[in-house]
Design a protein around this motif. Structure first.
Motif: not given
Lengths: 415, 415
Positions: A41-45, A67-71, A133-139
């Motif tokens: 979940x820390x990955x940027x767009x 560009x500057x926000x994360x999942x 803290x959200x560390x992972x998500x299934x989307x």
């Protein structure tokens, strides 16, 4: 931007810890049959889309802050991408989340639909770091669209544009984006646009519009379709027919292409204006269709009055404009942008006065205090009115249960 | 049926009170612009549709229990109507609920979409009377459909039918219902059907099917479209093309009409069978597309084995059949029906053995313990595994906060 990618932790000692999650960038699994992906979940767009698109799929969550926000931030703040009509707001594309909480790791239920009690994913979406803290998500993901079609339509009035957006939603026509600017915003972006082609600038064009019954204050709607070739072609015909029946002028694909090209540039326009003594701010809400016109009028009036009461010199005035950018069967969002001459000696008080006037007006007129920006500090004073005393007591009880020491983003949305 | 329309209250004295809400039957307000209606929650299905349809609108929530269940029950148990693809499961059409709780009346937030913290409507949907009694709800409504089109398609295998349902969902084609029977269910309902026309009974038909590569165990899919004439015509062409590409035989509108005619009759078939010494039971789940075939196979096997281990006489056997009836971008539901010879001396133990085998298999293979029947008493033992220890602790904390004396449907889904 920081609030969107990190969670602030406050241990009992009183020091403030800011947690950076942006090394959590792996796409763990792509399920092309179920069209879901499990992603850290820390990955940027841009990283997220690059990894997904290498496999021919997309989440297609494109907020202006892409560009500057994360999942994780998108989920925590219930964000909305510009094509939310097709791809969904964060709480809609969220299948399941994994959180690091004071009680240990917590993975929420992941079934497509269930009657096994309340859905706890909807408690995670909007929790803004207060539960963990959200560390992972299934989307939910989609095949890369075979075709994209973005077009402009000019409406004589804002009300007719709203009616078109409403009919498009109720007719269940597959659409990626319906974005309607009110007349000040239509004028403002037209004036800013450097490109003449397809614009409304020339005298000839003005004469033509006048003949067709348009005033000098028309409203621009952009409609985007994405998907298979067949669906896009059919859906585009349907939306165009709805717009024409409401007296709109079809402007073709030019305005759509220009918007698409500059879709992340909004914030970059702000800073040069601020250098010239202007303040630029945005705020947003949503409400039911039967209340959109009223809420638009009331909020524009409230912001205009608040600006007029807080100007550096007499007769200085601001500009208030708005657009509808996310729509649903029962209503739509309203996004306000306003530009005002700054009171350089009392900038904070000036901003607070305008913000308070707008927020009070939104709450008194049936809007939500935020459609996709989140609560944070700015909107917290209006949350209780919206959730009610019982609603707030449930949020606080949840917070106490999950974080009895109050270390996770303390004092925020869940108390 | 009782659980669907009432809430059981247990005061501290120990007496059990059952609350009948079925005098709460007013449609309070219809908003035809926003397409929402505010309705008292004790109203039965037929009364609700009669009042809405008099105004040209519909909720179109048609569970098999439509005649004997109420609006509040549909929400409390997260019910699903047969046309949920178009009209949504209860948690999707719910806009806002008003509950009578031990803390007083509570009305949840009602905006179309919001980032103002977690959405508490999703805590009410599925609460099964444990937080309060739902006395009123605002729901999404639709114009009465201009056109309905229900058709049958015959697939060579269950897997091909599943693939068609999946593609229809991923292509975003507007569809009201996609219902796929496995081969035992296709055979069973064909055998039960008294009408010969359009059926598969004659020798001639069998010969034709054999020529086309069909075995004796094909699978029937019913696809329903509802909406404007234009959308239904286009969407029907799209779904038919998808089915044909997967080798399906189009059976026309006959099977669709027969299903529509008998759509509430299922339970009425059960009682005469029980009079003849047979047991009939249903259970249901949902899972992601990539797991549907596996879950179907495992649950059919588990039920078959449990029946075989619990028969009144050696070599007696049961019938297990299933259908997919609700589908989503990321997966679909599976609904199992099974008929078995009853052990008249130990009926309860026999039922428990079969139910336990099926439920354990569902949980071990990634299904939800219930897609739309609710938790109640029967599914409670499997809820903890699905929500996790942390999830259950949040549900219990919510219950304690709302109902500290434990009088609202005690011991149920929220603890």
């Amino acid at each position: 931007a920081l609030a969107r990618r990190a969670a602030a932790l406050m241990p009992s000692g009183g020091a403030i810890l800011t947690l950076d999650t942006t090394l959590l960038t792996r796409v763990i699994q792509i399920d092309k049959v179920s069209m879901t992906a499990r992603i850290e979940a820390g990955i940027y767009g841009p990283q997220l889309e690059e990894q997904l698109q290498a496999h021919g799929v997309t989440l297609a969550h494109y907020p202006q802050s892409f560009l500057y926000s994360t999942l994780g931030g998108w989920i925590a703040a219930r964000g909305a991408g510009q094509q939310s009509n097709r791809y969904g707001k964060a709480e809609k594309w969220l299948v399941s989340a994994k959180l690091a909480t004071p009680k240990g790791f917590w993975t929420t239920e992941a079934t497509p639909a269930s009657a096994a009690g309340p859905n706890l994913n909807q408690l995670v979406a909007g929790s803004e770091g207060t539960l963990g803290v959200i560390v992972e998500a299934t989307v939910k993901i989609h095949d890369l669209p075979e075709r994209k079609d973005y077009r402009g339509y000019l409406f004589k009035t804002f009300a007719q544009g709203i009616e078109a957006a409403r009919r498009i939603n109720h007719a269940e026509i597959p659409v990626a984006m319906v974005r309607l600017s009110d007349s000040p915003e239509t004028y403002f972006f037209q004036a800013l646009s450097s490109s003449g082609s397809g614009g409304l600038k020339s005298k000839l064009q003005r004469t033509y519009l006048k003949m067709k019954g348009f005033t000098d204050a028309p409203c621009l709607m952009l409609i985007g379709h994405e998907g298979t070739k067949e669906t896009v072609i059919w859906a585009q015909e349907q939306t165009e027919a709805i717009c024409r029946r409401l007296g709109a002028l079809a402007l073709g694909t030019g305005p759509g292409k220009r918007w698409f090209h500059g879709r992340f540039n909004g914030p970059a326009v702000r800073d040069p204006m601020m250098d010239r003594g202007l303040g630029v701010e945005t705020l947003e809400t949503s409400t039911r269709w039967s209340n959109i016109a009223n809420l638009h009028e009331k909020v524009v009036e409230a912001i205009s009055n608040a600006i007029a009461a807080n100007v550096p010199e007499q007769n200085a005035r601001g500009i208030v404009m708005a657009h509808v950018s996310h729509s649903y069967p029962d209503g739509a969002s309203l996004y306000f942008t306003f530009v005002f001459p700054r009171q350089l000696d009392r900038e904070v008080e000036q901003w607070q006065a305008i913000k308070r006037a707008a927020s009070d007006t939104i709450e008194m007129n049936g809007g939500t205090i935020t459609h996709h920006h989140g609560v944070g500090v700015d909107h917290a004073p209006w949350l209780g009115e919206e959730k009610g005393e019982i609603g707030m007591s449930i949020l606080r009880a949840t917070k106490r249960e999950m974080d009895s020491k109050g270390v996770m983003n303390p004092g925020k949305v869940l108390g």
